[in-house]
Enzyme design. Structure first.
Site, PDB file in Angstrom:
ATOM      1  N   LYS A 225       0.861  -1.174   0.000  1.00 55.33           N
ATOM      2  CA  LYS A 225       0.000   0.000   0.000  1.00 55.33           C
ATOM      3  C   LYS A 225       0.899   1.225   0.000  1.00 55.33           C
ATOM      4  CE  LYS A 225      -3.914  -1.998   2.533  1.00 55.33           C
ATOM      5  NZ  LYS A 225      -4.780  -1.870   3.720  1.00 55.33           N
TER       6      LYS A 225
ATOM      7  N   HIS B 294       0.473   6.144   3.268  1.00 51.78           N
ATOM      8  CA  HIS B 294      -0.676   7.029   3.497  1.00 51.78           C
ATOM      9  C   HIS B 294      -0.275   8.200   4.378  1.00 51.78           C
ATOM     10  CE1 HIS B 294      -4.675   8.350   4.819  1.00 51.78           C
ATOM     11  NE2 HIS B 294      -5.144   7.697   3.767  1.00 51.78           N
TER      12      HIS B 294
ATOM     13  N   HIS C 228       0.256   7.921   8.086  1.00 52.20           N
ATOM     14  CA  HIS C 228       1.493   7.397   8.674  1.00 52.20           C
ATOM     15  C   HIS C 228       2.477   8.521   8.986  1.00 52.20           C
ATOM     16  CE1 HIS C 228       0.166   3.599   6.567  1.00 52.20           C
ATOM     17  NE2 HIS C 228       0.366   3.202   7.808  1.00 52.20           N
TER      18      HIS C 228
END
Length: 578
Positions: free
Chosen positions: A138, A141, A144
């Protein structure tokens, strides 16, 4: 150098009250600089002495305060002692104040504030900090961002205070979501797209397969089968997963490099599969494992043993869970790194998870679980770029850099830069850090691009601008390192206000080391910037006698050094031009 002054005052109190000097060191606090009136330098709370059993609780506190103040004598270090409301105020000799602080600011082993006696009672050892910890396959984001910045601050702070620090990135690289991703890639994946834009493609695949799973039960079943194959290390599933992991770590490292963040260990849930099975066996051997009606294996955490509160460690199909692997990881880290404390940095919604983790470890007979700590943080709200809602951290960093670059191009004070994009990146990241760190970590906050990037006001841009301005001054008039400096030439109110503020730095670092809140350091540095600005306007260096110019230059060099040191603790890279 605050410790020198604390020791001088503590020795007076020790002689009168018959206690060791150490009793008073922590009870003395440096007084914040006041804009409205001249303030003393240190303050002693008499109620604290009563609470600690140093003074009898009998009698009126104010009377005791005044009586004690009269017994204390002035000397060459402390020139004035007075009683306030329940406190005793101490004013230092201005010449000694300037002399001693300049002396420490000029030391080659520059650890201003960090060598204070306030830290004598703290145990030095190995601190393991787990932070960032995104899920592989992933894109990184924006959510984070907080974990990465906060964890980096905690690691920097602990290192600055003399601890050995191990920075661990514990990747979410295992679990049922990889069953879903594996099935999704088998159905919708494209090797060419994976090479071209790996994380974006995996993200798109994951979104698509989850959408399909809403109407097709076969996909969910296939995902469970794929994850069981992973747990059994069957080749096709394991090979695909390894490819996803390698690609993801490589992409993450590019983002970490931009943030100036490094890790000593890249670990992950996958490292602890076998150990997770051993944990389940240990729990069973110790009689801690229970089986529910649904066939799941749990650990009873209720005080009365009635299963009113429990943690699930094994699904009914025999696969492990996040907490099972976390237990295994904690035990493994203690065996490998022999840490004295371990700190986990995640959002506050995981508070219950870590309470359960620490309780299970303690129940299993690991006393070091008491030295494990979770630092939780709130959500960032309203984070958008010009293109709309932000999904990925790269978008945030790119946006911060482009907006900062534009602001710099419009500013009349911007210097000619060799690499303006690099400077804009560093300043933009500083702006992100200060906006994030100004309040309590557990608070949610609203993201505001315009406010964050203001050059004037309490922002990271203002911090960097002040540092760069001081660097320019120092470069213009020389480093001022040679020759003696006459402290009597730095007794103006603007100079003294700076030195008084610097007395507080060890307390600020100590407070941050206790609650792990970066706001203490941020607020100290911002106040220092305001004081530096006032001093810069009033205390000219150019066209002054050599002695005066050199003394003032030494003051500004000291401010610049403390600013740079504090900024690095926060995770910023100080710039010399902007």
């Amino acid at each position: 150098m605050a410790s020198f002054f604390r020791r001088s005052i503590a020795s007076k109190l020790s002689r009168i009250l018959g206690q060791s000097e150490e009793v008073f060191i922590g009870a003395l606090s440096a007084v914040p600089v006041s804009k409205k009136h001249l303030s003393p330098d240190f303050r002693l709370s008499v109620s604290t002495l009563i609470k600690n059993g140093v003074i009898s609780p009998k009698g009126d506190i104010q009377s005791q305060t005044e009586a004690l103040a009269k017994e204390l004598e002035q000397d060459s270090v402390v020139e004035e002692i007075s009683a306030g409301r329940g406190v005793i105020n101490f004013k230092l000799s201005r010449k000694v104040l300037v002399e001693k602080i300049l002396q420490q600011l000029g030391e080659r082993d520059f650890r201003f504030g960090a060598k204070s006696e306030l830290f004598a009672s703290l145990e030095k050892g190995t601190t393991l900090v787990e932070f960032s910890s995104p899920n592989i396959a992933k894109k990184f984001h924006a959510g984070h961002l907080r974990s990465t910045m906060i964890g980096n601050f905690i690691a920097n702070l602990k290192a600055s205070l003399g601890n050995d620090v191990i920075r661990v990135n514990y990747l979410g690289d295992w679990g049922m979501q990889f069953g879903m991703l594996g099935v999704g890639y088998q159905r919708f994946g494209c090797q060419e797209q994976l090479k071209k834009n790996p994380l974006q493609h995996l993200f798109d695949v994951y979104v698509q397969v989850n959408r399909e799973a809403e109407t097709c039960d076969d996909i969910s079943q296939a995902a469970r089968t794929f994850f069981r194959q992973l747990e059994k290390h069957e080749h096709p599933a394991l090979s695909l997963w390894q490819q996803f992991r390698e690609i993801t770590v490589e992409e993450y490292q590019k983002v970490y490099k931009r943030l100036g963040v490094q890790f000593d260990v890249y670990s992950g849930e996958s490292f602890h599969q076998e150990q997770a099975r051993e944990v389940v066996q240990q729990l069973q051997t110790q009689g801690l494992l229970k089986t529910t009606e649904r066939g799941t294996n749990v650990v009873d955490l209720s005080p009365s043993g009635d299963m009113s509160r429990y943690a699930t460690v094994l699904r009914s199909d025999g696969t492990s869970l996040y907490i099972t692997r976390d237990i295994a990881a904690a035990i493994n880290r203690k065996e490998n790194y022999h840490f004295d404390e371990m700190i986990y940095v995640t959002d506050k919604s995981q508070e219950t998870h870590f309470q359960q983790l620490f309780q299970i470890l303690s129940t299993m007979g690991h006393p070091w679980a008491e030295r494990c700590r979770h630092v939780g943080f709130g959500l960032i709200q309203g984070m958008k770029t010009r293109r709309g809602e932000v999904v990925f951290l790269e978008d945030v960093l790119d946006e911060a850099r482009s907006r900062m670059l534009k602001n710099m191009s419009l500013s009349k004070t911007t210097k000619q830069l060799d690499d303006p994009e690099n400077t804009a990146e560093k300043v933009g990241i500083s702006a992100l850090i200060v906006q994030d760190f100004k309040g309590p970590l557990t608070s949610d906050y609203t993201f505001d691009w315009d406010r964050m990037l203001q050059a004037h006001g309490d922002t990271g841009v203002f911090l960097q601008y002040t540092h760069a301005r001081l660097c320019s001054l120092i470069q213009r008039y020389g480093d001022g390192a040679g020759g003696a400096c006459d402290p009597s030439l730095l007794l103006e109110p603007r100079s003294i206000a700076v030195f008084q503020h610097l007395l507080r730095y060890d307390e600020v670092l100590y407070q941050a080391s206790q609650d792990l809140q970066p706001k203490h350091v941020v607020n100290f540095l911002l106040t220092l910037c305001h004081l530096a600005g006032s001093a810069h306007r009033e205390l000219q260096v150019g066209e002054r006698t050599q002695n005066v110019a050199q003394a003032r230059l030494r003051l500004f060099i000291g401010i610049c050094s403390v600013l740079a040191s504090g900024m690095r603790v926060l995770g910023m890279t100080p710039v010399k031009k902007m």
